[in-house]
Design an enzyme around this catalytic site. Structure first.
Site, PDB file in Angstrom:
ATOM      1  N   GLY A  25      33.327  38.305  41.915  1.00 44.29           N
ATOM      2  CA  GLY A  25      32.201  38.952  42.575  1.00 44.29           C
ATOM      3  C   GLY A  25      31.809  40.267  41.943  1.00 44.29           C
ATOM      4  N   THR A  28      32.888  39.906  35.047  1.00 46.37           N
ATOM      5  CA  THR A  28      33.532  38.906  34.206  1.00 46.37           C
ATOM      6  C   THR A  28      34.672  39.565  33.445  1.00 46.37           C
ATOM      7  OG1 THR A  28      31.426  37.745  33.937  1.00 46.37           O
ATOM      8  CG2 THR A  28      33.176  37.217  32.370  1.00 46.37           C
ATOM      9  N   LYS A  44      37.127  43.981  31.556  1.00 43.21           N
ATOM     10  CA  LYS A  44      36.250  43.600  32.664  1.00 43.21           C
ATOM     11  C   LYS A  44      34.892  44.257  32.481  1.00 43.21           C
ATOM     12  CE  LYS A  44      37.415  42.826  36.942  1.00 43.21           C
ATOM     13  NZ  LYS A  44      37.860  42.878  38.350  1.00 43.21           N
ATOM     14  N   ASP A 137      41.030  46.957  48.293  1.00 41.16           N
ATOM     15  CA  ASP A 137      40.666  45.563  48.039  1.00 41.16           C
ATOM     16  C   ASP A 137      41.930  44.733  47.796  1.00 41.16           C
ATOM     17  OD1 ASP A 137      38.882  43.455  47.823  1.00 41.16           O
ATOM     18  OD2 ASP A 137      38.546  43.741  45.681  1.00 41.16           O
TER      19      ASP A 137
END
Length: 514
Positions: A25, A28, A44, A137
């Site tokens: 989300g 990549t 990333k 998270d």
């Protein structure tokens, strides 16, 4: 770059792309070769639609810099970060293995493996919290399991520190400021956009433990209203009711980790992990009221001139499911009672240390904690005795009801013990590194300044920011005396944080009204 995806052999920010590792989300992730060292890294690239304005880009770079301070064996190290044109990127250590989310595709984990993963992840989180860094998270997809050969246990590493926080202002988030993929693990207060603290990570780690043990997320649903209702309103689920054979001790762990109120949760991720380890103890090793054993019929006597007739002895029927649940519940709270009693023994010396190492003032509001915790433990013991007696009478329903009351009293006792031991640990940590607390609060002020700049209201709020920065300087200066008051230092800086949090909420409300 074809269709937004870098091809193997392409060079980005000096790193040569080898292949795609995954798409999520937030962006990549590529396996790439380091430009100067003979090693691979995980690169990333954040989705550009998440980072479309200067505020978000600047915030991401600040958060990445904050996270780059973390050096721990259970944390995926941040090696570099930057922007290439409008593309934000972050380079991290490459972990050869699998993440816990993919592992769950094969079904729930064995309890021992799940607890090991949680324990190692807790080490990373508590280390980060000591440095003022929240994850925000925590979920199975961010827990990486590194393969280390057949004779070595897998290594557990936590990834993506700070990235979710850095992106909380983007248009792709929910109205509460959270990535949709994170909602199954979000604490109730996160839905209200309240000021985050480590207990949000404790809650998310508890949700992750539930998922590893059962293969399911704690609350069903995929939409914001469904998940808000689950986390904020629905009863806390029991893992033993979802998966047969799980030790019922995990029910107590989840009950506290997923408490709706932050003050009712474990004080740290390490405490959650310790409780999970204790829950692994086989039921056979716990103090359980014994089930009556059937008596064997006497062996027939040798025949004599008088015929002897033996009466069969009735065997005891197996316990009903509710009776078995009551026995296990009593075993669980008995173990927890013993643990709470052990922790309570540390309360008196901790209270004495608060007064001797610091000041009586820093413990004045805690003076009744020892009395309250002792009274709650005595009440828990009394009710537990009644629960055992109810079960002996065959009233399993009443026994279960009483064990729930025992848990409530033990939770109150734990909160009172934790308040004292937790304050002592906080004061000692600040005394060891007082600059970390100042840096944390300054970061919060600067973060609010960036938000005002992004909203175009910097001039409106600048006087408030300057006043709080001056206040921070005064508080820090007062610590340099011969007898520094660390408690005044902590409470003063916490008050600045609360003021800035309220200010940020006002800024957001005014922006919505414009």
């Amino acid at each position: 770059m074809a269709n937004g995806v870098l091809r193997p052999g392409a060079v980005f920010a000096g790193y040569r792309i080898e292949r795609v590792l995954g798409v999520g989300g937030m962006g990549t992730v590529y396996l790439a070769a380091h430009p100067r060292l003979p090693r691979q890294i995980a690169l990333k690239l954040l989705h550009q639609n998440l980072t479309s304005d200067d505020y978000v880009r600047s915030r991401f770079e600040l958060e990445a810099e904050h996270a780059a301070r973390l050096e721990h064996p259970n944390v995926v190290a941040v090696e570099d970060r930057g922007r290439d044109g409008g593309q934000l990127w972050i380079a991290m250590r490459y972990v050869a293995g699998i993440d816990a989310e993919k592992l769950l595709s094969e079904g729930p984990l064995e309890p021992a493996r799940a607890v090991y993963i949680i324990t190692e992840t807790a080490e990373a989180l508590d280390y980060a919290h000591e440095l003022g860094v929240l994850h925000r998270d925590v979920k199975p997809a961010n827990i990486l399991l590194e393969r280390r050969g057949s004779n070595r246990r897998e290594r557990v590493l936590l990834a993506d520190f700070g990235i979710a926080k850095a992106l909380e202002e983007t248009t792709q988030l929910t109205s509460s400021g959270m990535m949709v993929a994170s909602l199954p693990y979000a604490a109730p207060e996160a839905f209200d956009n309240l000021d985050p603290d480590p207990r949000m990570d404790v809650y998310a780690l508890g949700c992750t433990l539930f998922r590893l043990l059962t293969g399911r997320q704690p609350y069903p649903g995929s939409t914001l209203p469904q998940l808000w209702y689950g986390h904020a309103q629905a009863p806390i689920p029991q893992p033993s009711a979802v998966r047969d054979g799980l030790p019922v001790g995990f029910d107590d762990v989840i009950l506290r980790a997923l408490a709706k109120k932050p003050n009712d949760r474990f004080r740290s991720c390490g405490e959650l992990a310790d409780a999970a380890v204790a829950a692994l103890t086989p039921v056979s090793q716990l103090v359980v009221p014994p089930e009556p054993e059937p008596q064997a019929a006497p062996a027939p006597e040798e025949p004599t001139t008088v015929e002897v007739r033996t009466r069969p002895v009735a065997t005891t029927p197996p316990p009903s499911p509710k009776e078995r649940d009551a026995r296990l519940a009593i075993a669980s709270v008995t173990t927890r009672l013993s643990a709470v009693q052990t922790r309570a023994e540390r309360l008196e010396p901790a209270f004495a240390s608060l007064k001797s190492e610091f000041s009586a003032q820093c413990s004045a509001d805690l003076i009744s904690n020892e009395r309250i915790s002792s009274a709650e433990i005595v009440e828990a013991e009394t009710i537990l005795t009644s629960a055992v007696e109810a079960l002996d009478r065959g009233d399993a329903e009443r026994a279960l009801e009483l064990t729930r009351a025992v848990r409530a009293h033990l939770s109150t006792a734990e909160r009172n013990v934790d308040a004292v031991t937790g304050r002592l640990a906080l004061l000692r940590a600040v005394r060891a590194n007082p600059k970390a607390k100042v840096a944390e609060v300054r970061f919060k002020v600067h973060d609010a300044q960036m938000l005002a700049l992004n909203h175009g209201t910097a001039d409106q709020w600048q006087a408030e920011f300057d006043a709080q920065l001056e206040r921070i300087d005064r508080i820090a200066a007062e610590l340099s005396g011969r007898h520094p008051d660390y408690w005044a230092y902590i409470t003063g800086l916490d008050d600045v944080k609360s003021h800035i949090s309220a200010l940020v909420q006002r800024m957001k409300r005014e922006r919505r009204l414009r």
